[in-house]
Design a protein around this motif. Sequence first.
Motif, PDB file in Angstrom:
ATOM      1  N   THR A 129       0.816  -1.217   0.000  1.00  0.00           N
ATOM      2  CA  THR A 129       0.000   0.000   0.000  1.00  0.00           C
ATOM      3  C   THR A 129       0.851   1.270   0.000  1.00  0.00           C
ATOM      4  O   THR A 129       0.329   2.366   0.196  1.00  0.00           O
ATOM      5  N   LYS A 130       2.139   1.130  -0.232  1.00  0.00           N
ATOM      6  CA  LYS A 130       3.046   2.286  -0.195  1.00  0.00           C
ATOM      7  C   LYS A 130       2.989   3.096  -1.484  1.00  0.00           C
ATOM      8  O   LYS A 130       3.098   4.324  -1.465  1.00  0.00           O
ATOM      9  N   TYR A 131       2.824   2.420  -2.614  1.00  0.00           N
ATOM     10  CA  TYR A 131       2.786   3.087  -3.908  1.00  0.00           C
ATOM     11  C   TYR A 131       1.472   2.794  -4.631  1.00  0.00           C
ATOM     12  O   TYR A 131       0.746   1.852  -4.282  1.00  0.00           O
ATOM     13  N   PHE A 132       1.179   3.603  -5.634  1.00  0.00           N
ATOM     14  CA  PHE A 132       0.085   3.365  -6.593  1.00  0.00           C
ATOM     15  C   PHE A 132      -1.296   3.352  -5.932  1.00  0.00           C
ATOM     16  O   PHE A 132      -2.217   2.711  -6.434  1.00  0.00           O
ATOM     17  N   LYS A 133      -1.476   4.068  -4.834  1.00  0.00           N
ATOM     18  CA  LYS A 133      -2.778   4.078  -4.164  1.00  0.00           C
ATOM     19  C   LYS A 133      -3.792   4.954  -4.902  1.00  0.00           C
ATOM     20  O   LYS A 133      -4.985   4.828  -4.679  1.00  0.00           O
ATOM     21  N   ASP A 134      -3.310   5.840  -5.762  1.00  0.00           N
ATOM     22  CA  ASP A 134      -4.201   6.793  -6.428  1.00  0.00           C
ATOM     23  C   ASP A 134      -4.597   6.366  -7.836  1.00  0.00           C
ATOM     24  O   ASP A 134      -5.161   7.174  -8.593  1.00  0.00           O
TER      25      ASP A 134
ATOM     26  N   GLY B 227      -1.888 -14.262 -14.809  1.00  0.00           N
ATOM     27  CA  GLY B 227      -3.160 -14.887 -15.172  1.00  0.00           C
ATOM     28  C   GLY B 227      -3.209 -15.207 -16.647  1.00  0.00           C
ATOM     29  O   GLY B 227      -2.287 -15.801 -17.209  1.00  0.00           O
ATOM     30  N   THR B 228      -4.260 -14.768 -17.302  1.00  0.00           N
ATOM     31  CA  THR B 228      -4.478 -15.056 -18.714  1.00  0.00           C
ATOM     32  C   THR B 228      -3.836 -13.991 -19.593  1.00  0.00           C
ATOM     33  O   THR B 228      -3.298 -12.992 -19.105  1.00  0.00           O
ATOM     34  N   LYS B 229      -3.925 -14.199 -20.908  1.00  0.00           N
ATOM     35  CA  LYS B 229      -3.434 -13.196 -21.846  1.00  0.00           C
ATOM     36  C   LYS B 229      -4.199 -11.877 -21.681  1.00  0.00           C
ATOM     37  O   LYS B 229      -3.635 -10.793 -21.871  1.00  0.00           O
ATOM     38  N   ALA B 230      -5.483 -11.966 -21.333  1.00  0.00           N
ATOM     39  CA  ALA B 230      -6.269 -10.745 -21.096  1.00  0.00           C
ATOM     40  C   ALA B 230      -5.714  -9.989 -19.893  1.00  0.00           C
ATOM     41  O   ALA B 230      -5.619  -8.761 -19.906  1.00  0.00           O
ATOM     42  N   ASP B 231      -5.333 -10.723 -18.842  1.00  0.00           N
ATOM     43  CA  ASP B 231      -4.725 -10.091 -17.669  1.00  0.00           C
ATOM     44  C   ASP B 231      -3.371  -9.484 -18.024  1.00  0.00           C
ATOM     45  O   ASP B 231      -2.983  -8.435 -17.487  1.00  0.00           O
ATOM     46  N   LEU B 232      -2.642 -10.140 -18.922  1.00  0.00           N
ATOM     47  CA  LEU B 232      -1.355  -9.607 -19.369  1.00  0.00           C
ATOM     48  C   LEU B 232      -1.546  -8.269 -20.067  1.00  0.00           C
ATOM     49  O   LEU B 232      -0.726  -7.355 -19.905  1.00  0.00           O
ATOM     50  N   GLU B 233      -2.596  -8.143 -20.833  1.00  0.00           N
ATOM     51  CA  GLU B 233      -2.864  -6.880 -21.514  1.00  0.00           C
ATOM     52  C   GLU B 233      -3.048  -5.750 -20.498  1.00  0.00           C
ATOM     53  O   GLU B 233      -2.522  -4.645 -20.674  1.00  0.00           O
ATOM     54  N   ILE B 234      -3.792  -6.038 -19.427  1.00  0.00           N
ATOM     55  CA  ILE B 234      -3.995  -5.038 -18.371  1.00  0.00           C
ATOM     56  C   ILE B 234      -2.657  -4.722 -17.704  1.00  0.00           C
ATOM     57  O   ILE B 234      -2.315  -3.549 -17.483  1.00  0.00           O
ATOM     58  N   ALA B 235      -1.876  -5.771 -17.377  1.00  0.00           N
ATOM     59  CA  ALA B 235      -0.583  -5.577 -16.719  1.00  0.00           C
ATOM     60  C   ALA B 235       0.348  -4.742 -17.599  1.00  0.00           C
ATOM     61  O   ALA B 235       1.026  -3.825 -17.115  1.00  0.00           O
ATOM     62  N   ASN B 236       0.397  -5.060 -18.870  1.00  0.00           N
ATOM     63  CA  ASN B 236       1.256  -4.345 -19.805  1.00  0.00           C
ATOM     64  C   ASN B 236       0.885  -2.860 -19.853  1.00  0.00           C
ATOM     65  O   ASN B 236       1.757  -1.977 -19.797  1.00  0.00           O
ATOM     66  N   TYR B 237      -0.400  -2.580 -19.918  1.00  0.00           N
ATOM     67  CA  TYR B 237      -0.851  -1.191 -19.964  1.00  0.00           C
ATOM     68  C   TYR B 237      -0.530  -0.461 -18.662  1.00  0.00           C
ATOM     69  O   TYR B 237      -0.034   0.680 -18.674  1.00  0.00           O
ATOM     70  N   LEU B 238      -0.798  -1.115 -17.531  1.00  0.00           N
ATOM     71  CA  LEU B 238      -0.533  -0.475 -16.240  1.00  0.00           C
ATOM     72  C   LEU B 238       0.955  -0.170 -16.068  1.00  0.00           C
ATOM     73  O   LEU B 238       1.331   0.911 -15.614  1.00  0.00           O
ATOM     74  N   ILE B 239       1.805  -1.130 -16.421  1.00  0.00           N
ATOM     75  CA  ILE B 239       3.246  -0.938 -16.274  1.00  0.00           C
ATOM     76  C   ILE B 239       3.741   0.204 -17.156  1.00  0.00           C
ATOM     77  O   ILE B 239       4.471   1.092 -16.701  1.00  0.00           O
ATOM     78  N   LYS B 240       3.334   0.200 -18.429  1.00  0.00           N
ATOM     79  CA  LYS B 240       3.884   1.143 -19.398  1.00  0.00           C
ATOM     80  C   LYS B 240       3.258   2.535 -19.322  1.00  0.00           C
ATOM     81  O   LYS B 240       3.924   3.526 -19.625  1.00  0.00           O
ATOM     82  N   GLU B 241       1.997   2.603 -18.905  1.00  0.00           N
ATOM     83  CA  GLU B 241       1.288   3.880 -18.994  1.00  0.00           C
ATOM     84  C   GLU B 241       0.831   4.453 -17.655  1.00  0.00           C
ATOM     85  O   GLU B 241       0.388   5.598 -17.605  1.00  0.00           O
ATOM     86  N   GLN B 242       0.928   3.662 -16.572  1.00  0.00           N
ATOM     87  CA  GLN B 242       0.413   4.138 -15.293  1.00  0.00           C
ATOM     88  C   GLN B 242       1.444   4.102 -14.167  1.00  0.00           C
ATOM     89  O   GLN B 242       1.593   5.074 -13.438  1.00  0.00           O
ATOM     90  N   LEU B 243       2.157   2.979 -14.022  1.00  0.00           N
ATOM     91  CA  LEU B 243       2.911   2.733 -12.796  1.00  0.00           C
ATOM     92  C   LEU B 243       4.429   2.854 -12.938  1.00  0.00           C
ATOM     93  O   LEU B 243       5.098   3.304 -12.011  1.00  0.00           O
ATOM     94  N   PHE B 244       4.983   2.413 -14.050  1.00  0.00           N
ATOM     95  CA  PHE B 244       6.435   2.431 -14.248  1.00  0.00           C
ATOM     96  C   PHE B 244       6.757   3.104 -15.577  1.00  0.00           C
ATOM     97  O   PHE B 244       7.479   2.542 -16.411  1.00  0.00           O
ATOM     98  N   ILE B 245       6.245   4.287 -15.768  1.00  0.00           N
ATOM     99  CA  ILE B 245       6.341   4.967 -17.069  1.00  0.00           C
ATOM    100  C   ILE B 245       7.793   5.237 -17.449  1.00  0.00           C
ATOM    101  O   ILE B 245       8.229   4.890 -18.557  1.00  0.00           O
ATOM    102  N   GLU B 246       8.543   5.846 -16.544  1.00  0.00           N
ATOM    103  CA  GLU B 246       9.927   6.198 -16.848  1.00  0.00           C
ATOM    104  C   GLU B 246      10.814   4.957 -16.943  1.00  0.00           C
ATOM    105  O   GLU B 246      11.653   4.840 -17.841  1.00  0.00           O
ATOM    106  N   GLU B 247      10.641   4.030 -15.994  1.00  0.00           N
ATOM    107  CA  GLU B 247      11.478   2.831 -15.957  1.00  0.00           C
ATOM    108  C   GLU B 247      11.298   1.961 -17.204  1.00  0.00           C
ATOM    109  O   GLU B 247      12.247   1.313 -17.661  1.00  0.00           O
TER     110      GLU B 247
END
Length: 310
Positions: A158-163, A247-267
């Motif tokens: 709960t330290k990061y990404f709460k918003d 999870g599934t490929k559908a879950d991977l799509e969500i993970a990919n989007y969150l990582i690249k566009e929401q949570l780890f943009i610079e990294e």
Amino acid sequence: MIKPDIPKIKAFIKKLQVKKPWDSIIIFVLNVLIAIPLFIIIHQNIVDPEWPLHIDRILIFITMVTAIQLILRLLKHFLIFCIAVYLIVLLYGSVFGNYGFNAVYEEYEAMVYTMAYDPNPQDLIISKLLPFPNKSKIIDAVDYNNPQVRNYAVGAATKYFKDVKGYHEHRLMIQCFSVFKDIRNQWNYVNDPRNAEYIASASETILHFSGDCDDHAILMAACIRAVGGTPRVIHTGGHLYPEMLVGTKADLEIANYLIKEQLFIEESRGKEVHYHVDEYGQVWLNLDYTARFPGGPFMSEEILGALTFN
């Protein structure tokens, strides 16, 4: 016997009709609104043949839109009724937490992003005949039920990404990403004693956030497990590293989007998301300390064994 009042029925049907050219406009809009969630469902539940430029998905979408257009043309006298049914279905899903307006938007956004920016799959070949080194010691060392490990993991989750707005159903994934970020930020590599393999428990490693690759893998696996995720430790010969179940490929799509566009943009800017697919079709993301974001590049791609904690 009561005879139907034909004139009243015709009058009622006439009231449901929409005048031209509005009928064509409404049919087009309704077609798009129906096609998007339907295409998402089809996309998530059929095997991806991995054709270039996603031609298979394009053909499916064109065929589906054409079929929906023909059906709506046949029902053009009942357009108002069709619109009402569509809105009621999505409104019901939104109110009762099923498939509603937000879910359609989020999944469509993630699907389009992943189709444009494919994550990088890796072939997973595990030799089940090879023994996993220090298997029993590693299992004992992943002491996720230890109060110190649990308390740290809860705080890190709960330290990061709460918003992050929306994505409520993917809260566990986001919390596991927060755990990864906190451990990654604090980790220091320290060698084992000379000529000895020292297996530290997660509760021991958490005191200094230091150790070698197996100590990091054990700590990460324990913390992911402590907050409800499913981790595993991969053995590559000279290296151990952790992965988490997406999870599934559908879950991977969500993970990919969150990582690249929401949570780890610079990294993750300009980089691919790396993952493995196991023999059951489940997707696992790399959480090694050498990666700056979940799904970062693998330090070693030779896989000799996997130890799953679920």
